[in-house]
Design a protein around this motif. Structure first.
Motif, short mmCIF file in Angstrom:
data_model
loop_
_atom_site.label_atom_id
_atom_site.label_comp_id
_atom_site.label_asym_id
_atom_site.label_seq_id
_atom_site.Cartn_x
_atom_site.Cartn_y
_atom_site.Cartn_z
N SER A 1 0.86 -1.18 0.00
CA SER A 1 0.00 0.00 0.00
C SER A 1 0.90 1.23 0.00
O SER A 1 2.07 1.16 0.37
CB SER A 1 -0.89 0.02 1.24
N THR B 1 -1.47 9.81 5.88
CA THR B 1 -2.72 9.50 5.19
C THR B 1 -2.51 8.30 4.27
O THR B 1 -1.70 8.37 3.34
CB THR B 1 -3.18 10.70 4.34
N ASP C 1 -6.09 5.71 -0.69
CA ASP C 1 -7.37 4.99 -0.67
C ASP C 1 -7.44 4.01 -1.85
O ASP C 1 -8.16 4.22 -2.83
CB ASP C 1 -8.52 5.99 -0.74
N LYS D 1 -7.27 10.20 -1.80
CA LYS D 1 -8.31 9.66 -2.67
C LYS D 1 -7.75 9.45 -4.08
O LYS D 1 -6.83 10.15 -4.52
CB LYS D 1 -9.51 10.60 -2.74
#
Length: 759
Positions: free
Chosen positions: A270, A282, A285, A330
């Motif tokens: 990730s 953060t 996503d 995002k």
């Protein structure tokens, strides 16, 4: 009878002695043309630049008839001079180590040049040294910082990994702080997956942090950073059994993580964003991605507000261009590239146009790999930047303000080998295509970090190389760096191979190859033929330049009294989508029908090619090819030497077979060499290094087991403590020679011939 037999015995003995002497001389001649020995007979054949980050210049290792010296090229001044005083450094090294040091062959091949060029650093054994180029002082770096890190754009901070977590250190304040605290063994931050790192069984697991650099990237203004969170908890291992370790008498077992196409649980990775000003973290996503490739990091936009990243689908049927919001994490998919076969990750590339936000995207959607301009807001194609029945290799330099891009391409010029590369320039609107390297031949280009300059190694297999320093935007030659001298090589009897062009199995498509003859070639003699093969779809195997040629084994083998060929059959790289797609779910074809057809076409006008005595050899994917060709065409290929072969694609590193074979299916079983072991007719030598962590030796041993099950005769050589590379092993090379001499020529090789290699 005794009086009659004695002269006959003496006569036969004399023939045998003469024959043995001739064969020994053939081995000596072949040895002269092995790569390391050839380098002693040429000068200035190639320049491999090691560029300074600011592109002010580069150092390179100059090989001149076996001597090696370091040189520095200053781009602005267009000068090429010794990088330092080799004589003085050699004397200082000799004094420090109480040994003899040849200034023309210093005992290291890699250096680091300081920014001010006042010192160089190098390693010698376990020691690190620094040489002051002006004061001529030699200092041992006793405390060298081995901690890998990524430095911020302003140079004030560095990010590093400790105990599976990311830390940042501020040099101005001499303070550090943790960016993450939840890192753990097999689930840590900052490292990409490592395919080749090995650990002895029973030792603590540090495999994810044992090789490679920290995987982190700063935003242009240095306020943000992105890095990797790697989850290896479901990773599976392959093992190697080291029978003869350097110390002791007990064997060692080594493990290394390797995902296979049969695995459904994989390591994943990730991305995590860090805002160094706000102190926030953060996660991006996005569902954790399979970590079976050493994925590159996302690319930052100039304003640091977004990043772009190509997200590959498993089995490589497609790739998404994903935009990441640097503030929120995002994502949105800007562009989706799909194929009914594969999207080739080896040749894929994209570049972000920083001013407009548009993207240059390489795609084979037309059937040929070309550059497309993509709207950075909508993902729509604005225009094709290049077009035609030819292949763009790589994007080089972009000048968005002036509106042009330079790139390397093959097949544009219809009067030359379609694999030859040249540099071209075209407008971003697709107009005004111009060739910037018009000289005939293959241009092997090594670009500076920002692609403003490049070193052009220009040659063909039968043409003496020249090396030029050139400017990318217009191809202008700034300096001629070298003109190769190969006269000693010619004096030693070397003859260049013969390029040829034949038709593929379809009777229409042109195939290109090389034919090698012995130095003492006699057109009235019948020669056995050997096919040197490697049909890996990611590669072009036939050499196209002089430097490729002299690093290969074919010329040496030919001098034992063989005709040797290379040819790239259908399914290999560099010729467009239709040509390439022939390999899809069809690796078992190995191009053998094209190779056999090429030999038959050549033999029509070359009666000295004996197609009743044909051998084949190859390494790695070529090792698979060798066995496969002998099993599928047993009446044509009589002798084979297969080294480090991956004989069942289900045992290979996951990305390679899945790219070309797709998802699991019956075709994996059908194209396994193990499945066809009962078809072996000819003489086969299987070779593998027992510490090969690229192609695990289990692949060869499983094949051996199947051959034994079917009561087939074959030969097996396992080389202790050897990894994947075998062409630097004199014993292996001699055994390969012996095998072809024995079984294709019907001769007895010189007993115990010892090959001497210069490496």
């Amino acid at each position: 009878m005794r009086s009659l037999c004695l002269p006959l015995l003496l006569l036969c003995s004399g023939f045998a002695t003469a024959r043995d002497a001739d064969l020994t001389e053939a081995y000596r001649r072949a040895e002269r043309f092995l790569p390391g020995n050839v380098l002693k007979l040429v000068a200035h054949a190639y320049v491999a630049p090691n560029w300074a980050e600011d592109e002010s210049g580069f150092w390179y290792l100059d090989n001149r008839f076996g001597q090696r010296t370091f040189r520095w090229v200053d781009v602005k001044r267009a000068t090429d001079a010794p990088a330092f005083d080799h004589e003085k450094l050699a004397k200082a090294l000799a004094k420090a180590g109480d040994l003899e040091v040849d200034p023309q062959a210093l005992p290291f091949r890699d250096i680091e040049v300081s920014e001010d060029r006042k010192s160089i650093s190098f390693s010698l054994g376990a020691a690190s040294w620094r040489w002051q180029t002006e004061t001529h002082e030699l200092v041992m770096d006793e405390e060298k910082d081995e901690q890998r890190h990524v430095v911020s754009p302003d140079g004030h901070r560095r990010v590093f990994v400790r105990d599976h977590n990311l830390y940042v250190h501020d040099h101005r304040k001499d303070k550090e702080r943790a960016l993450t605290e939840d890192g753990a063994a097999r689930f840590g931050y900052g490292f990409r997956p490592s395919w080749y790192a090995m650990q002895p069984m029973g030792e603590p697991d540090t495999q994810g942090e044992s090789e490679g650099d920290i995987s982190a990237s700063w935003s242009p203004d240095g306020t943000k950073m992105i890095s990797i969170h790697l989850d290896r908890r479901k990773a599976k291992k392959l093992y190697l059994f080291q029978s003869t370790p350097e110390e002791g008498f007990r064997a060692k077992v080594w493990g290394y993580e390797r995902a296979l196409p049969v695995d459904d649980q994989l390591s994943t990775q990730s991305f995590v964003l860090f805002d160094l000003k706000k102190g926030t973290r953060t996660p991006v996503d996005m569902v954790p991605q399979p970590a079976y490739l050493e994925w590159s990091l996302p690319v930052w936009s100039k304003d640091g507000k977004k990043l772009l990243w190509p997200r590959w689908k498993r089995a490589f049927r497609g790739v998404d261009l994903v935009e990441i919001d640097a503030e929120t994490g995002k994502i949105r998919v800007l562009l989706e590239e799909t194929s009914e076969t594969f999207v080739d990750t080896n040749n894929h590339q994209f570049r972000l146009l920083q001013e407009s936000g548009d993207i240059l995207w390489l795609s084979e959607r037309s059937g040929w790999q070309h550059i497309y301009r993509i709207d950075g807001k909508t993902g729509a194609i604005k225009n094709a930047v290049t077009r035609g029945a030819w292949v763009v290799n790589r994007i080089a330099q972009i000048d968005e303000a002036e509106g042009w891009v330079t790139f390397t391409a093959s097949g544009v010029e219809k009067d030359q080998d379609p694999y030859y590369r040249r540099l071209y320039k075209v407008g971003l609107d697709g107009n005004d295509l111009t060739c910037l390297t018009p000289e005939p031949g293959n241009h092997y280009m090594r670009f500076s970090p920002d692609h403003r300059y490049f070193v052009d190694n220009l040659s063909e297999v039968h043409r003496t190389p020249s090396v030029l320093l050139r400017r990318t935007r217009d191809g202008k030659t700034l300096k001629k760096l070298a003109e190769a001298d190969i006269q000693p090589l010619l004096t030693a009897g070397w003859v260049p191979p013969e390029p040829f062009r034949v038709k593929a199995r379809d009777g229409k498509t042109d195939l290109y190859g090389l034919l090698y003859k012995p130095a003492d070639f006699d057109p009235n003699h019948k020669y056995p033929v050997i096919d040197g093969t490697y049909s890996g779809p990611h590669a072009v195997y036939t050499p196209k330049s002089f430097v490729e040629l002299i690093y290969r084994q074919e010329q040496a083998l030919a001098n034992l009294g063989f005709i040797v060929i290379n040819v790239d059959g259908m399914g290999t790289s560099g010729r467009g989508k239709v040509f390439h797609d022939f390999s899809y779910k069809n690796l078992g074809d190995v191009g053998a029908p094209d190779h056999i057809g090429a030999m038959r076409q050549l033999a029509e006008t070359r009666p000295w090619m004996d197609l009743d005595r044909v051998g084949i050899y190859g390494h790695s994917a070529g090792g698979y090819d060798t066995v496969r060709a002998m099993l599928t065409h047993p009446d044509f290929y009589k002798v084979g030497v297969s080294s480090a072969g991956n004989h069942d694609h289900r045992m290979a590193k996951i990305w390679w077979p899945e790219l070309w074979m797709g998802e699991q299916g019956s075709h994996y079983d059908e194209q396994s060499n193990l499945t066809l072991a009962d078809r072996l007719k000819g003489r086969l030598l299987l070779v593998h290094g027992d510490m090969d962590n690229n192609v695990n030796p289990a692949a060869t041993l499983r094949l051996a087991g199947e051959l034994i099950k079917h009561n087939k005769d074959f030969d097996l050589l396992l080389i202790p403590n050897k990894r994947h590379l075998l062409n630097d092993d004199p014993y292996f090379l001699r055994k390969r020679w012996d095998y072809f001499v024995t079984h294709l020529q019907g001769k007895t090789p010189p007993a115990g011939y010892r090959i001497e290699l210069s490496l």
